[in-house]
Design a protein around this motif. Structure first.
Motif, PDB file in Angstrom:
ATOM      1  N   TYR A 108       0.768  -1.178  -0.229  1.00 58.00           N
ATOM      2  CA  TYR A 108       0.058  -0.052   0.158  1.00 58.00           C
ATOM      3  C   TYR A 108       1.196   1.237   0.108  1.00 58.00           C
ATOM      4  O   TYR A 108       2.041   1.120   0.534  1.00 58.00           O
ATOM      5  N   GLN A 110       2.748   4.676   1.134  1.00 60.82           N
ATOM      6  CA  GLN A 110       2.816   5.646   2.224  1.00 60.82           C
ATOM      7  C   GLN A 110       4.319   6.254   2.031  1.00 60.82           C
ATOM      8  O   GLN A 110       5.228   5.518   1.622  1.00 60.82           O
ATOM      9  N   PHE A 111       4.283   7.638   2.093  1.00 61.03           N
ATOM     10  CA  PHE A 111       5.416   8.372   1.898  1.00 61.03           C
ATOM     11  C   PHE A 111       6.198   8.102   3.146  1.00 61.03           C
ATOM     12  O   PHE A 111       5.855   7.868   4.407  1.00 61.03           O
ATOM     13  N   THR A 200      12.884  10.066  18.552  1.00 58.76           N
ATOM     14  CA  THR A 200      11.441   9.482  18.437  1.00 58.76           C
ATOM     15  C   THR A 200      10.603  10.608  17.432  1.00 58.76           C
ATOM     16  O   THR A 200       9.590  10.591  17.283  1.00 58.76           O
ATOM     17  N   HIS A 201      11.583  11.630  16.907  1.00 55.07           N
ATOM     18  CA  HIS A 201      10.781  12.634  16.248  1.00 55.07           C
ATOM     19  C   HIS A 201      11.131  12.337  14.882  1.00 55.07           C
ATOM     20  O   HIS A 201      11.945  11.368  14.331  1.00 55.07           O
ATOM     21  N   ARG A 202      10.226  13.078  13.790  1.00 51.64           N
ATOM     22  CA  ARG A 202      10.248  12.541  12.516  1.00 51.64           C
ATOM     23  C   ARG A 202      11.359  13.347  11.819  1.00 51.64           C
ATOM     24  O   ARG A 202      11.227  14.193  10.769  1.00 51.64           O
ATOM     25  N   VAL A 203      12.638  13.146  12.383  1.00 52.80           N
ATOM     26  CA  VAL A 203      14.043  13.887  11.787  1.00 52.80           C
ATOM     27  C   VAL A 203      14.645  12.667  11.487  1.00 52.80           C
ATOM     28  O   VAL A 203      15.054  12.118  12.482  1.00 52.80           O
ATOM     29  N   ALA A 226      10.293   6.497  13.340  1.00 59.04           N
ATOM     30  CA  ALA A 226       8.948   6.281  13.030  1.00 59.04           C
ATOM     31  C   ALA A 226       8.865   5.708  11.562  1.00 59.04           C
ATOM     32  O   ALA A 226       7.673   4.872  11.572  1.00 59.04           O
ATOM     33  N   ASP A 229       9.648   2.167  11.567  1.00 53.59           N
ATOM     34  CA  ASP A 229       8.610   1.129  12.013  1.00 53.59           C
ATOM     35  C   ASP A 229       7.635   0.976  10.983  1.00 53.59           C
ATOM     36  O   ASP A 229       7.085   0.089  10.901  1.00 53.59           O
ATOM     37  N   ILE A 230       7.351   2.024  10.089  1.00 54.74           N
ATOM     38  CA  ILE A 230       6.300   2.041   8.917  1.00 54.74           C
ATOM     39  C   ILE A 230       6.904   0.933   8.050  1.00 54.74           C
ATOM     40  O   ILE A 230       6.060  -0.050   7.705  1.00 54.74           O
ATOM     41  N   TYR A 233       6.622  -2.532   9.829  1.00 58.42           N
ATOM     42  CA  TYR A 233       5.323  -3.143   9.834  1.00 58.42           C
ATOM     43  C   TYR A 233       4.954  -3.529   8.580  1.00 58.42           C
ATOM     44  O   TYR A 233       4.050  -4.823   8.273  1.00 58.42           O
ATOM     45  N   ARG A 236       5.979  -7.024   7.748  1.00 59.67           N
ATOM     46  CA  ARG A 236       5.358  -8.078   8.521  1.00 59.67           C
ATOM     47  C   ARG A 236       4.057  -8.697   7.875  1.00 59.67           C
ATOM     48  O   ARG A 236       3.465  -9.381   8.441  1.00 59.67           O
ATOM     49  N   TYR A 423      19.234  14.389  18.984  1.00 59.16           N
ATOM     50  CA  TYR A 423      19.363  15.577  18.154  1.00 59.16           C
ATOM     51  C   TYR A 423      20.523  15.727  17.057  1.00 59.16           C
ATOM     52  O   TYR A 423      20.182  16.174  16.045  1.00 59.16           O
TER      53      TYR A 423
END
Lengths: 477, 477
Positions: A108, A110-111, A200-203, A226, A229-230, A233, A236, A423
Motif C-alpha cells: 500500500y 505511504q511516503f 523519536t521525532h520525524r527527523v 517512525a 517502524d512503518i 510493519y 510483517r 538531536y
C-alpha cells in the motif's frame, strides 16, 4: 624549572611516589580551582554557540555556510583578543544532499521521512523501484547471497541503543559506512537504514557513508525511526514490499575551507610546547550545528579565553584549533597533523570537545603510564563536579585521532550522551537543545584540565605511534 | 418502562431528589463497570490505530489517502461485525500543500523549517521577498497601520502555552485563522506565525487558516519553534530582516469523501433513539494521523464493539460516526447535521474523541440542568480511573458542534493534553506516540459513558438551539 618543581622532583626520588609525590603544585591547583568555579558561574560559551548557530547556521564542508563559518571564527577569535588568529587552508569535498523522495509503493502507498547519507550518489533520473530485503544487522546482511539481494534494496533495521557513553553509535555507524559496501557487493541497488540515532521525532539522522574515504557506489538513505517502524510493519504483512526512491544527491567540485587557529601564547621556557583544545567548525546541513559541534567550539574558546584573561600567561601555549570538515572525512584533522608532523613532539597533550553540551561525567586519558598520577590528581579537581575517573584508553576524539596516532597524549572529558543522539546529525540540532548550566560545567572541566596541562612542569609523556586502519572487512565487525 | 425505572420515577416524586433518586439503575452500573474494567485490561483500540496509520497513513480531505481511509473504515467496521455500515458521501475541498522554501536573506542567510498553513494560496512563481514586521499578538498586529505593514511580511511570534486542558491552542488558532485577515487588510504580502504547538522539534505545525470557510488571500506559513527563535534573534540585531519565500500550495478541484457510519442497533422501545460516538477519519498530511484522530477513531470503535459483544443489545442504538474532513472546514459534521435535521431529537447525546490518547482526566457535559444528576452518577463510575467532575459547559468537540447547536446534549471526556500539542498537526503525529495503557483508559471511559447513555430510562434533555458565529472581528479576540 621552578623551585617548587625542583622540590617535587627531589621528593619523587626520596619518597614512594604513589604516596607523597605531588604531580600538580598547589599554586596551579588553586588557580585551576578558581577558574573552574568561575566557569561554573558563568562563561562566554553560550553567547558563542548562539552567535554561530543563529548568524551562520548550517556549515557543511564546501558550502557557503562553511566559508561564512571560517569568517565568523576569525572575526570572533580576534574580537575576543586571541593571538596568532589565522586560517590554515584545507581542501574539502563538497557533497550536496539535493532532494529525496522515498515511498512505499506496495503493498500500500505511504511516503517516508528520510534523508540521504553523506556521500550518497543520487539515483538515476527515473528513480529506483525495487523490492525490499530486511535484515537487523551487518552479520545478517553478510549472510545474504547475491541471489537474495541482487536488484533489490537492502533495509538494515538496527535500533540504536541509548547509552550515557553513546556506545550504541559505533554499531550504527558501522552499518552506515559498511552496509552499503556489503550490499553493493551482492548487487543491491540501494541501502536503506534505520537512523543511527535515538530520536523519536520525524527527523532523519544523516552522517557519512565513507570509511577510509572510499566513495559509496549505491545510494544510502536513513529513515526516521517512525518511518523505519512503518516499513518494518509493512514487511510483517508477508507481502512483497516495494520502495520507490529518487535522490538528486551528488558531489560538486572540491572547495577551499580552513582550520581556524588561535592561541594564548605561553611565556617562558615551555612556551614552544602546545596544549591543543580542539573542536570542529563544520556541521551537517540539516540543523544549525548547535550540539555538533557549536557547543564544542564554544567550550574550547571559552576555556582558552578564561585562561587568557586570568592575569598571567600560561607556561605552555594553548592553541585552539577549529577543525575543517570533521563530518565528511576529517580533512582538517589530517591536514593539521601533516602540517605539524615535524613539531608533533611539541604537542604535549590534546583535549577535544565534540560530544555536545551534556554535563561532563568522566575524565579518561590516553597518556604514558608514568603520567597517570597527573591524571589522578587532575581528577581530584574535577571530582567536585560529579566527574568520575575513567580508564587510560580514551580516543581523545576524531579530530585529535591523527595527532594521537602520531604519539600525542590525549585527555578525554566525556559529556553525558544520553540525549545527544536525539538531536545529533538531524534537523533538531538547534540552539534550544543547549542547557546553559551544563555548557558552563563543560567549560569548567576543560579550563581546569587545560590550565593544569599548560602550567605543570611535567608532561604526559608520549604514546606509541600507530597506524591502525579499520576497514569494512568482516573481521572488524 | 422497566419496573425498576417506574420505582425510580415514583421515588423522585416522593423523596428529595438530590438525596435519594438514582439516575443510573444498579444493573446498568454493574454492567458499565464490568465493561470499564475489561477495557482497562485490553481493548482492540491499539490494533485499530495501528492498522489505520500504518496501512493508510496520511489522509487529508480529498487526497488519495482520504479515499483509502473510507475504504479502510468500511472494511474494518464490517470485519468487526457492526451493523448498517455505510458511507454517506460528502463533498470536500482539496487543498494541496505543494512545496515551500523559506529563508532569511538579510542580515545573513539562513534557511528555515516551516510549512504552509491549510488553505494558504501559493506565492507568485518568482516568490516573495520582503522585510519582516514582528508582533507577539493579534492585538499588536491590529495596532499596526497600513503604512507599517503594506508590502511587508507580518511575523506573529506568539509562544503557545503548554496546558493539560490544551487551552493555549485557542489563542494560537485565532492567530492562525485571523492573523492573515488582519495583515491582508493592512496590505501585508504574507503572514508567518510561530507554530501553534509546543514541540521543541524541527517539525512545523499545520492547521486551517479558514474561519467560517472564508478563503485566505495571502500566504500563511508556520515556522517550527526553533526557526521562530532564529527569526526572533535576527530581529533583535536591529537590522532590517528580509525573508524570501516560495510556495506552490494551491486548491485542486473538490472531491467526494464520506462520513463512515456503523451501528450497534438498539433493541426495544428506545431503539430509534441514538447515542452518537464520533471521531474524524481525515488527518493532516504531514504525519500519519495517529493521535489526530486515529486514536479517536480507535476509541469510539473499540467502545462500541465492547458493547456490541457484551451479550445484550443496548436499549438505544449506538451509532459510530467517522466524520469526513474535520480539519479543513468540518464538511462531514455539517453534512451529517443537515442530513439528520429532521431526526435531531432522536440524537439523545453525543460523545466525541478528538484530543489524542492522553488519559482522560475530566468528565464535563452540556446537558439540560435537570439531567445533571445523571452526569454526577456517571462520574462515580469514572472516578476510580482518576477522572474529575467538570462543569456543564463542554463543547463536546468540533464534529458534534452542529448537532449540539441544534439541541443535542453532549458529554465531554477530556484527555490529558499536556503533550498533545508536541505532536498534533506535525510530521510527528505517528503511532509511536500512542501509549497503550492510556488508550485503553480512554476506551474504558467512553464505553462506560456510552453504555450508561444507551441503557438508562431517562435522557439528557435538550439544549437551547444556538447559532453563534465567531468572526475575525476584534470583539471576538
Amino acid at each position: 624549572m621552578t623551585a617548587h618543581a625542583r622540590l617535587l622532583l627531589l621528593a619523587s626520588f626520596l619518597l614512594p611516589t604513589t604516596v607523597f609525590a605531588q604531580a600538580i603544585p598547589d599554586d596551579v591547583k588553586v588557580q585551576a580551582e578558581a577558574l573552574r568555579d568561575a566557569a561554573l558561574q558563568d562563561s562566554v560559551a553560550y553567547d558563542i554557540v548562539e552567535s554561530l548557530t543563529m548568524e551562520v547556521g548550517p556549515r557543511s564542508a564546501g558550502s557557503a555556510g562553511d566559508a561564512a563559518a571560517v569568517r565568523w571564527a576569525i572575526d570572533k577569535l580576534n574580537a575576543l583578543g586571541f593571538k596568532n588568529v589565522h586560517a590554515d587552508e584545507v581542501l574539502v569535498p563538497h557533497w550536496d544532499r539535493g532532494t529525496l523522495d522515498i515511498r512505499i509503493t506496495a503493498p500500500y502507498p505511504q511516503f517516508l521521512v528520510a534523508t540521504s547519507l553523506g556521500g550518497s550518489p543520487g539515483t538515476p533520473e527515473e528513480g529506483i523501484e525495487a523490492e525490499l530485503v530486511r535484515v537487523e544487522s551487518l552479520a545478517e546482511l553478510r549472510a545474504l547471497s547475491r541471489e537474495q539481494l541482487a536488484g533489490r534494496i537492502a533495509f538494515v533495521d538496527h535500533v540504536m541503543e541509548r547509552k550515557k557513553s553513546g556506545a550504541g553509535y559505533a554499531v550504527s555507524t558501522r552499518i552506515r559506512s559498511c552496509g552499503h559496501v556489503v550490499a553493493a557487493e551482492r548487487g543491491a541497488l540501494a541501502t536503506v537504514i534505520r537512523s543511527a540515532g535515538t530520536s523519536t521525532h520525524r527527523v532523519a539522522h544523516t552522517g557519512s557513508m565513507l570509511r577510509n574515504n572510499v566513495p559509496a557506489t549505491i545510494p544510502g538513505i536513513a529513515l526516521a525511526n517512525a518511518d523505519a517502524d512503518i516499513l518494518a510493519y509493512a514487511m510483517r504483512s508477508g507481502e512483497a514490499v516495494k520502495l520507490r526512491l529518487h535522490s538528486s544527491a551528488r558531489y560538486l567540485k572540491q572547495e577551499m575551507s580552513a582550520n581556524v587557529v588561535a592561541e594564548v601564547p605561553g611565556n617562558g621556557d615551555l612556551a614552544n610546547e602546545v596544549v591543543i583544545l580542539g573542536a570542529h567548525l563544520d556541521s551537517w546541513d540539516l540543523g544549525t550545528g548547535a550540539i555538533d559541534d557549536g557547543t564544542g567550539v564554544a567550550i574550547v574558546i571559552a576555556a582558552a579565553k578564561m585562561i587568557m584573561e586570568s592575569g598571567e600567561s600560561p607556561r605552555r601555549t594553548i592553541r585552539v584549533v577549529l577543525f575543517a570538515n570533521e563530518e565528511f572525512g576529517l580533512s582538517g584533522a589530517n591536514k593539521y597533523a601533516e602540517q605539524h608532523a615535524s613539531s608533533i613532539d611539541q604537542h604535549v597533550v590534546g583535549l577535544e570537545a565534540d560530544f555536545g553540551p551534556g554535563a561532563v561525567w568522566k575524565l579518561s586519558s590516553q597518556v604514558a603510564e608514568d603520567a597517570l598520577d597527573i591524571v589522578a590528581e587532575l581528577h581530584t579537581l574535577l571530582e567536585p563536579m560529579g566527574i568520575e575517573q575513567g580508564d587510560n584508553k580514551a580516543s581523545g576524539g576524531a579530530d585529535l585521532g591523527p595527532l594521537r596516532k602520531a604519539g600525542m597524549p590525549v585527555l578525554g572529558l566525556s559529556a553525558d550522551g544520553t540525549e545527544y543522539f536525539d538531536y545529533h546529525h538531524t534537523a533538531d540540532d538547534t540552539l534550544d537543545k543547549v542547557d546553559r548550566d551544563d555548557l558552563n560545567q563543560n567549560v569548567a572541566a576543560y579550563v581546569t584540565a587545560a590550565y593544569v596541562a599548560a602550567n605543570i612542569e611535567r608532561n604526559f609523556g608520549r604514546l606509541q605511534p600507530s597506524n591502525n586502519v579499520n576497514t569494512c572487512a568482516a573481521e572488524f565487525d
